[in-house]
Design an enzyme around this catalytic site. Structure first.
Site, PDB file in Angstrom:
ATOM      1  N   SER A 279       0.830  -1.198   0.000  1.00 38.59           N
ATOM      2  CA  SER A 279       0.000   0.000   0.000  1.00 38.59           C
ATOM      3  C   SER A 279       0.873   1.260   0.000  1.00 38.59           C
ATOM      4  O   SER A 279       1.592   1.506  -0.968  1.00 38.59           O
ATOM      5  CB  SER A 279      -0.967  -0.040   1.188  1.00 38.59           C
ATOM      6  N   ASP A 302      -0.229  -4.341  -3.681  1.00 37.78           N
ATOM      7  CA  ASP A 302      -1.400  -3.456  -3.657  1.00 37.78           C
ATOM      8  C   ASP A 302      -0.989  -1.999  -3.459  1.00 37.78           C
ATOM      9  O   ASP A 302      -1.435  -1.312  -2.539  1.00 37.78           O
ATOM     10  CB  ASP A 302      -2.372  -3.901  -2.559  1.00 37.78           C
ATOM     11  N   HIS A 357      -7.606  -5.832   0.034  1.00 35.50           N
ATOM     12  CA  HIS A 357      -6.411  -5.073   0.410  1.00 35.50           C
ATOM     13  C   HIS A 357      -5.746  -5.652   1.652  1.00 35.50           C
ATOM     14  O   HIS A 357      -4.525  -5.603   1.796  1.00 35.50           O
ATOM     15  CB  HIS A 357      -6.815  -3.615   0.645  1.00 35.50           C
TER      16      HIS A 357
END
Length: 435
Positions: A279, A302, A357
């Site tokens: 992320s 991600d 996620h």
């Protein structure tokens, strides 16, 4: 914020709402929410040939120093201390602040849910490897901290890597800490509370730094871009520290530890170094590749692209592997990834079907099935299947681009998305104008 790279904000809102219902008390006692309730919950052990050790290193007690958890191959141990997954209560408080929920309530809920889980590694175990170890520097996501990706980091270490999981001090972690020197008045009074993480010196006072939320009217890009640059600098400092350790230089660890750092002298293959993160940590990978050529390749799990300035994209010359979940991305994020395309430099992307996620952090293993899906910690795919696909594809990519003499190439088809649970590229359809 969750949809733009935050790790747990949606989780917090749902837990808070759920905990205020009349059903919550009985549900806590009956459902598989913590490992007190189910033997099936827990972070899975690493699958590589090496047992895994871990230890914490803080060099320079201030916020300008370096702080990371090190995972490494260790000597075989039948038993040994395994560290708590959440190191101390201040991290619960940080998660509560990040999620904008009451600290007292959240500490009870989170302690019940997650307080007894352990990391699948032996604390301060003696180092042992038959070969020089390639190196991975790992960067956590927004609202996370150094311990929340142990399933990824331990798996890399079990396959012969030394992994430094950095805890960032840019106020993007939900909580972190440093120390300051005790004043003469404080020394005389002797009434300071006992620190949660004991320093090697009794003249240091623990200071906590919590997540900094955006204020009304702030530009998210400006705040996050400044943070991602600091994060990359922290990754580079961690790498510098590993170089010093490998050279046999003295390690002045601020934290009390039984680990013998001299055993790591001349154990690292410092021509084979990768950056990896999830992320916001994925964005940190890209920024780090731009800032430091010693990183030979990067793996972005991600990735959240918002913090990055497009001007750096042409400067990133190393191969990058994007491993996506099916449920996180949107057209704008994918179009930014596409702008990183460079002729002659490999950029690979795969998407894990049914993943969300939170399929990359450890949370996905620590809640029962229906609770995990309700809180978006689990997708439709089995969490361990998703993690294995991600880890094995990562190992294959690392072998390819670090020139490793391993058998990770058995998983080369995963890099191309060749598995029933994978798709090559992305599931997001882009209009031509957005590419």
């Amino acid at each position: 914020m969750f949809s733009n790279g935050g790790l747990l904000q949606l989780l917090g809102k749902r837990i808070y709402a759920w905990s205020r219902t009349d059903k919550s008390a009985s549900t806590l006692g009956l459902c598989a929410m913590g490992n007190q309730c189910s033997n099936n919950l827990g972070i899975p052990p690493a699958k590589g040939p090496y047992p895994v050790g871990c230890t914490d290193l803080m060099v320079d007690h201030t916020t300008k120093g370096t702080f990371f958890r090190l995972y490494y191959p260790c000597q075989q141990r039948e038993a040994g201390e395994r560290p708590d997954w959440i190191p101390c209560r201040e991290y619960f408080n940080g998660l509560a602040d990040f999620m904008k929920i009451n600290r007292a309530l959240s500490e009870k809920v989170f302690n019940y849910l997650f307080g007894s889980f352990k990391i699948p590694a032996h604390l301060d175990a003696p180092f042992k490897s038959n070969d020089k170890c390639p190196v991975v520097v790992f960067s956590h996501g927004l609202g996370a901290f150094r311990t929340l990706y142990s399933a990824v980091c331990a798996e890399m270490a079990s396959n012969g890597f030394i992994v430094a999981s950095v805890e960032h001090r840019d106020q993007s972690a939900s909580a972190t800490f440093s120390y300051r020197q005790m004043s003469d008045v404080e020394k005389a009074a002797g009434t300071l509370p006992k620190p949660s993480s004991l320093p090697a010196s009794d003249t240091l006072v623990e200071e906590w730094m919590y997540y900094r939320a955006l204020v009304h009217g702030e530009s998210e890009f400006e705040v996050r871009n400044k943070q991602v640059q600091q994060r990359a600098a922290e990754c580079v400092r961690a790498l510098d520290q590993l170089f010093e350790i490998n050279a046999g230089m003295q390690v002045d660890n601020v934290l009390k530890s039984q680990f013998d750092w001299t055993t790591l002298e001349n154990t690292m293959d410092l021509c084979r170094i990768a950056a990896m993160g999830h992320s916001f940590g994925g964005a940190t990978v890209i920024q780090s590749l731009c800032q430091e050529v010693r990183f030979k390749c990067g793996i972005a799990l991600d990735v959240w692209m918002t913090p990055l300035d497009e001007d750096i994209f042409p400067k990133v010359k190393q191969p990058i592997f994007f491993i996506n979940s099916e449920k996180f991305h949107w057209a704008g994020n994918i179009s930014q990834i596409k702008k990183l395309h460079s002729d002659g430099i490999q950029r690979k992307m795969i998407t894990i079907r049914g993943a969300v996620h939170q399929s990359f952090p450890d949370f996905t293993f620590l809640t029962g099935n229906w609770i995990g899906k309700m809180l978006k910690l689990k997708g439709e795919i089995d969490p361990e299947v998703a993690m294995d696909l991600s880890n094995r594809a990562s190992l294959a990519f690392l072998q390819r681009h670090l020139g490793l003499n391993k058998d990770f190439n058995q998983w080369d088809p995963l890099i191309e998305g060749k598995d029933e649970n994978l798709m090559p590229g992305t599931n997001i359809t882009l209009l031509q104008s957005s590419i």
